[in-house]
Design a protein around this motif. Sequence first.
Motif, PDB file in Angstrom:
ATOM      1  N   THR A   1    -146.681  48.375  72.163  1.00  0.00           N
ATOM      2  CA  THR A   1    -145.879  48.811  71.034  1.00  0.00           C
ATOM      3  C   THR A   1    -144.572  48.033  71.029  1.00  0.00           C
ATOM      4  OG1 THR A   1    -144.812  50.602  72.290  1.00  0.00           O
ATOM      5  CG2 THR A   1    -146.886  51.116  71.153  1.00  0.00           C
ATOM      6  N   ASP A   2    -143.901  48.048  69.883  1.00  0.00           N
ATOM      7  CA  ASP A   2    -142.667  47.286  69.736  1.00  0.00           C
ATOM      8  C   ASP A   2    -141.641  48.163  69.034  1.00  0.00           C
ATOM      9  OD1 ASP A   2    -140.899  45.214  69.886  1.00  0.00           O
ATOM     10  OD2 ASP A   2    -142.079  43.816  68.666  1.00  0.00           O
ATOM     11  N   PHE A   3    -140.401  47.691  68.986  1.00  0.00           N
ATOM     12  CA  PHE A   3    -139.321  48.457  68.378  1.00  0.00           C
ATOM     13  C   PHE A   3    -138.552  47.603  67.375  1.00  0.00           C
ATOM     14  CE2 PHE A   3    -139.945  50.023  72.708  1.00  0.00           C
ATOM     15  CZ  PHE A   3    -140.221  51.359  72.463  1.00  0.00           C
ATOM     16  N   ALA A   4    -138.084  48.253  66.325  1.00  0.00           N
ATOM     17  CA  ALA A   4    -137.191  47.576  65.387  1.00  0.00           C
ATOM     18  C   ALA A   4    -135.884  47.254  66.100  1.00  0.00           C
ATOM     19  CB  ALA A   4    -136.933  48.467  64.174  1.00  0.00           C
ATOM     20  N   PRO A   5    -135.147  46.241  65.638  1.00  0.00           N
ATOM     21  CA  PRO A   5    -133.914  45.844  66.320  1.00  0.00           C
ATOM     22  C   PRO A   5    -132.892  46.960  66.462  1.00  0.00           C
ATOM     23  CG  PRO A   5    -134.592  44.136  64.781  1.00  0.00           C
ATOM     24  CD  PRO A   5    -135.495  45.310  64.540  1.00  0.00           C
ATOM     25  N   ASP A   6    -132.900  47.951  65.552  1.00  0.00           N
ATOM     26  CA  ASP A   6    -131.894  49.002  65.618  1.00  0.00           C
ATOM     27  C   ASP A   6    -132.397  50.260  66.334  1.00  0.00           C
ATOM     28  OD1 ASP A   6    -133.701  49.791  63.685  1.00  0.00           O
ATOM     29  OD2 ASP A   6    -132.183  50.780  62.440  1.00  0.00           O
ATOM     30  N   VAL A   7    -133.573  50.176  66.972  1.00  0.00           N
ATOM     31  CA  VAL A   7    -134.151  51.339  67.660  1.00  0.00           C
ATOM     32  C   VAL A   7    -134.118  51.114  69.163  1.00  0.00           C
ATOM     33  CG1 VAL A   7    -136.241  52.713  68.013  1.00  0.00           C
ATOM     34  CG2 VAL A   7    -135.643  51.913  65.719  1.00  0.00           C
ATOM     35  N   GLN A   8    -133.497  52.059  69.882  1.00  0.00           N
ATOM     36  CA  GLN A   8    -133.569  52.007  71.331  1.00  0.00           C
ATOM     37  C   GLN A   8    -135.017  52.225  71.745  1.00  0.00           C
ATOM     38  OE1 GLN A   8    -130.535  53.876  73.839  1.00  0.00           O
ATOM     39  NE2 GLN A   8    -129.571  54.673  71.976  1.00  0.00           N
ATOM     40  N   GLY A   9    -135.457  51.470  72.743  1.00  0.00           N
ATOM     41  CA  GLY A   9    -136.841  51.587  73.181  1.00  0.00           C
ATOM     42  C   GLY A   9    -137.083  52.870  73.952  1.00  0.00           C
ATOM     43  N   SER A  10    -136.793  52.835  75.235  1.00  0.00           N
ATOM     44  CA  SER A  10    -136.862  54.026  76.085  1.00  0.00           C
ATOM     45  C   SER A  10    -138.244  54.669  76.084  1.00  0.00           C
ATOM     46  CB  SER A  10    -135.807  55.047  75.651  1.00  0.00           C
ATOM     47  OG  SER A  10    -134.520  54.469  75.604  1.00  0.00           O
ATOM     48  N   ALA A  11    -139.308  53.851  76.095  1.00  0.00           N
ATOM     49  CA  ALA A  11    -140.666  54.393  76.184  1.00  0.00           C
ATOM     50  C   ALA A  11    -140.824  55.076  77.528  1.00  0.00           C
ATOM     51  CB  ALA A  11    -141.690  53.274  76.009  1.00  0.00           C
ATOM     52  N   HIS A  12    -140.922  56.394  77.501  1.00  0.00           N
ATOM     53  CA  HIS A  12    -140.822  57.232  78.698  1.00  0.00           C
ATOM     54  C   HIS A  12    -142.184  57.670  79.213  1.00  0.00           C
ATOM     55  CE1 HIS A  12    -140.473  61.213  80.676  1.00  0.00           C
ATOM     56  NE2 HIS A  12    -139.313  60.794  81.112  1.00  0.00           N
ATOM     57  N   SER A  13    -143.019  58.199  78.325  1.00  0.00           N
ATOM     58  CA  SER A  13    -144.345  58.693  78.703  1.00  0.00           C
ATOM     59  C   SER A  13    -145.298  58.498  77.531  1.00  0.00           C
ATOM     60  CB  SER A  13    -144.297  60.178  79.077  1.00  0.00           C
ATOM     61  OG  SER A  13    -143.493  60.392  80.222  1.00  0.00           O
ATOM     62  N   ALA A  14    -146.602  58.636  77.823  1.00  0.00           N
ATOM     63  CA  ALA A  14    -147.592  58.447  76.773  1.00  0.00           C
ATOM     64  C   ALA A  14    -148.799  59.329  77.042  1.00  0.00           C
ATOM     65  CB  ALA A  14    -148.023  56.980  76.697  1.00  0.00           C
ATOM     66  N   THR A  15    -149.525  59.611  75.982  1.00  0.00           N
ATOM     67  CA  THR A  15    -150.814  60.271  76.092  1.00  0.00           C
ATOM     68  C   THR A  15    -151.657  59.830  74.904  1.00  0.00           C
ATOM     69  OG1 THR A  15    -151.910  62.385  76.534  1.00  0.00           O
ATOM     70  CG2 THR A  15    -150.227  62.374  74.813  1.00  0.00           C
ATOM     71  N   LEU A  16    -152.931  60.241  74.908  1.00  0.00           N
ATOM     72  CA  LEU A  16    -153.856  59.802  73.871  1.00  0.00           C
ATOM     73  C   LEU A  16    -154.434  60.994  73.117  1.00  0.00           C
ATOM     74  CD1 LEU A  16    -155.751  57.076  75.921  1.00  0.00           C
ATOM     75  CD2 LEU A  16    -154.203  56.652  74.011  1.00  0.00           C
ATOM     76  N   ALA A  17    -154.861  60.738  71.898  1.00  0.00           N
ATOM     77  CA  ALA A  17    -155.499  61.749  71.058  1.00  0.00           C
ATOM     78  C   ALA A  17    -156.639  61.087  70.292  1.00  0.00           C
ATOM     79  CB  ALA A  17    -154.479  62.365  70.096  1.00  0.00           C
ATOM     80  N   LYS A  18    -157.414  61.920  69.593  1.00  0.00           N
ATOM     81  CA  LYS A  18    -158.486  61.417  68.720  1.00  0.00           C
ATOM     82  C   LYS A  18    -159.434  60.482  69.462  1.00  0.00           C
ATOM     83  CE  LYS A  18    -156.695  63.467  65.083  1.00  0.00           C
ATOM     84  NZ  LYS A  18    -157.366  64.581  64.387  1.00  0.00           N
ATOM     85  N   GLY A  19    -159.895  60.941  70.636  1.00  0.00           N
ATOM     86  CA  GLY A  19    -160.862  60.147  71.385  1.00  0.00           C
ATOM     87  C   GLY A  19    -160.317  58.842  71.924  1.00  0.00           C
ATOM     88  N   GLY A  20    -159.022  58.758  72.083  1.00  0.00           N
ATOM     89  CA  GLY A  20    -158.401  57.544  72.598  1.00  0.00           C
ATOM     90  C   GLY A  20    -157.979  56.567  71.530  1.00  0.00           C
ATOM     91  N   ASN A  21    -158.173  56.901  70.269  1.00  0.00           N
ATOM     92  CA  ASN A  21    -157.803  55.996  69.178  1.00  0.00           C
ATOM     93  C   ASN A  21    -156.357  56.147  68.729  1.00  0.00           C
ATOM     94  OD1 ASN A  21    -160.341  54.719  68.856  1.00  0.00           O
ATOM     95  ND2 ASN A  21    -161.112  56.518  67.762  1.00  0.00           N
ATOM     96  N   VAL A  22    -155.712  57.227  69.169  1.00  0.00           N
ATOM     97  CA  VAL A  22    -154.327  57.481  68.767  1.00  0.00           C
ATOM     98  C   VAL A  22    -153.456  57.590  70.012  1.00  0.00           C
ATOM     99  CG1 VAL A  22    -152.770  59.174  67.715  1.00  0.00           C
ATOM    100  CG2 VAL A  22    -154.917  58.565  66.579  1.00  0.00           C
ATOM    101  N   LEU A  23    -152.363  56.864  70.013  1.00  0.00           N
ATOM    102  CA  LEU A  23    -151.392  56.846  71.108  1.00  0.00           C
ATOM    103  C   LEU A  23    -150.170  57.659  70.730  1.00  0.00           C
ATOM    104  CD1 LEU A  23    -149.961  55.665  73.689  1.00  0.00           C
ATOM    105  CD2 LEU A  23    -149.301  53.723  72.252  1.00  0.00           C
ATOM    106  N   ILE A  24    -149.774  58.565  71.624  1.00  0.00           N
ATOM    107  CA  ILE A  24    -148.529  59.324  71.478  1.00  0.00           C
ATOM    108  C   ILE A  24    -147.524  58.741  72.457  1.00  0.00           C
ATOM    109  CG2 ILE A  24    -147.460  61.589  71.468  1.00  0.00           C
ATOM    110  CD1 ILE A  24    -149.863  61.442  69.593  1.00  0.00           C
ATOM    111  N   GLU A  25    -146.381  58.317  71.957  1.00  0.00           N
ATOM    112  CA  GLU A  25    -145.343  57.705  72.794  1.00  0.00           C
ATOM    113  C   GLU A  25    -144.060  58.522  72.690  1.00  0.00           C
ATOM    114  OE1 GLU A  25    -144.247  53.195  72.866  1.00  0.00           O
ATOM    115  OE2 GLU A  25    -142.869  54.156  71.466  1.00  0.00           O
ATOM    116  N   THR A  26    -143.597  59.077  73.815  1.00  0.00           N
ATOM    117  CA  THR A  26    -142.310  59.779  73.806  1.00  0.00           C
ATOM    118  C   THR A  26    -141.228  58.858  74.359  1.00  0.00           C
ATOM    119  OG1 THR A  26    -142.781  60.810  75.960  1.00  0.00           O
ATOM    120  CG2 THR A  26    -143.304  62.079  73.971  1.00  0.00           C
ATOM    121  N   ARG A  27    -140.023  59.000  73.782  1.00  0.00           N
ATOM    122  CA  ARG A  27    -138.911  58.089  74.092  1.00  0.00           C
ATOM    123  C   ARG A  27    -137.707  58.915  74.533  1.00  0.00           C
ATOM    124  NH1 ARG A  27    -137.242  56.991  69.566  1.00  0.00           N
ATOM    125  NH2 ARG A  27    -135.957  55.219  70.184  1.00  0.00           N
ATOM    126  N   GLU A  28    -137.306  58.746  75.789  1.00  0.00           N
ATOM    127  CA  GLU A  28    -136.195  59.531  76.325  1.00  0.00           C
ATOM    128  C   GLU A  28    -134.863  58.815  76.073  1.00  0.00           C
ATOM    129  OE1 GLU A  28    -135.814  62.161  80.258  1.00  0.00           O
ATOM    130  OE2 GLU A  28    -135.509  60.028  80.613  1.00  0.00           O
TER     131      GLU A  28
END
Length: 453
Positions: free
Chosen positions: A304-331
């Motif tokens: 995944t990537d971030f827009a220039p004005d968005v802090q990244g901070s990719a903290h944790s992740a999980t999957l949904a929809k049989g692995g086709n959807v990624l959930i990314e939380t940002r601390e």
Amino acid sequence: MKKKLLATSIAGIMSLSMFTPTTFAHDMLDGVGVEKGAQEADLNDIPKLEGSKNLSNWKEVAAEPLKKYDGVENNTADVYTYKGYAYLGTHTKNGGEGGVRIFDMKDPENPEEIAKFADDIPGTWQEKVIVKSVNTPEFKGELAVVSVQQLDRGNPDSKGGFLLYNVSDPHNPEKLGFWEMDKRVPGTHELYLTVQKGKPFVLAANPYADYFTHGESKDFALVDVSDPNQPKTIYEFDPRILPEVSEDFNGYHWNSPDGKTRPVFNHSAMTDNNGDTALLSFWDLGTIILDISDPYNVKYEGRTDFAPDVQGSAHSATLAKGGNVLIETREVYNPVKEGYEESYGYTRIFDIKDPTNPKELSTFKTDLVDNVEDGVTFANTVHDPKVRGNTLYLSHYAGGLFAVDITNPAKPTQIGQYQPEGAYFWGVDIDRNYILASDMDNGLKVLLKNNGK
């Protein structure tokens, strides 16, 4: 000079044991110390809930504090539930060394703490524990892996990495082995245990390993634990393999194409249910997606990537929809960082049917993330995600627990929030019809999702 300041700030991350969780949250990263601040809002036990599903009858049915040992009070880190037992890691309060606590959940409304383990390495804390059934020529039973992090790398007796235990009898955990890291590295922060085609592997996130060892070790390791007494590292991920990173990365800071200097380190690692895909939360480098279907021939797929004005901070992740959807939380705990949007951390949702090209479907923001008037506080940032079916559960520190309907991942809808007064939630997990949450100051909380009304 920059390296000296960075080393000082990172060293400070590991000295949180002198602070209670009511003052500091767990991840003081990128050299920013953050005070929690007072929570003066009018908090309700069970707020009214709206949405396509009715979760308004959530009910707290248990609140069990951790046992004290030798008069020492520890506080909780993450929670994991497996086969009728809850496993709670511990944080740094009162010097750490709280180990992992096992709760018998046969009666979820009366959880009983029955054991403590993984507390034998001085000057460390034990955040994350994962348990799986394993059957190899070397070991058959329930295997637990526990992250170990040093509070003070100057302590000659401390060491970081992860422990392996036999918890086939949860009343009597038995130590099997230890995957030990270079003393210069604080240790393993988050980890995951997966069983792939009968073989168990640990995915270990080891923040700053690259930086502190000058590239000798990497921030992510894939470890074969078929013989838990002799864990073997079989792969490490190096961000320098990416063309956009290669010459602009010094082991911690990355001169990104958007012209900003961004922090890069591996905070968390997990897999899909089959153990074929690894998700590495690499802070401002985003969520790294690896194909580990052949663990001895790992392939990079995308990130995944971030827009220039968005802090990244990719903290944790999980999957949904049989692995086709990624959930990314940002601390994101500093919402007023110069050059970026004013916002605490929120959740991003991606379509990863083509893992080489993740496509952002939506973002989910609570009513907390834009509340920046009171200054910097961990309370307003999202933390850890869990998915069961079409419901996403999020722990949100003092913001409590959130339930989100992701039936349509492009339109996530908040359908529940639990925010008891004085709570400070680290993690969340689901056990049958119960929600389990680790409340840093108050122990294990158990909520009944549907009380029959």
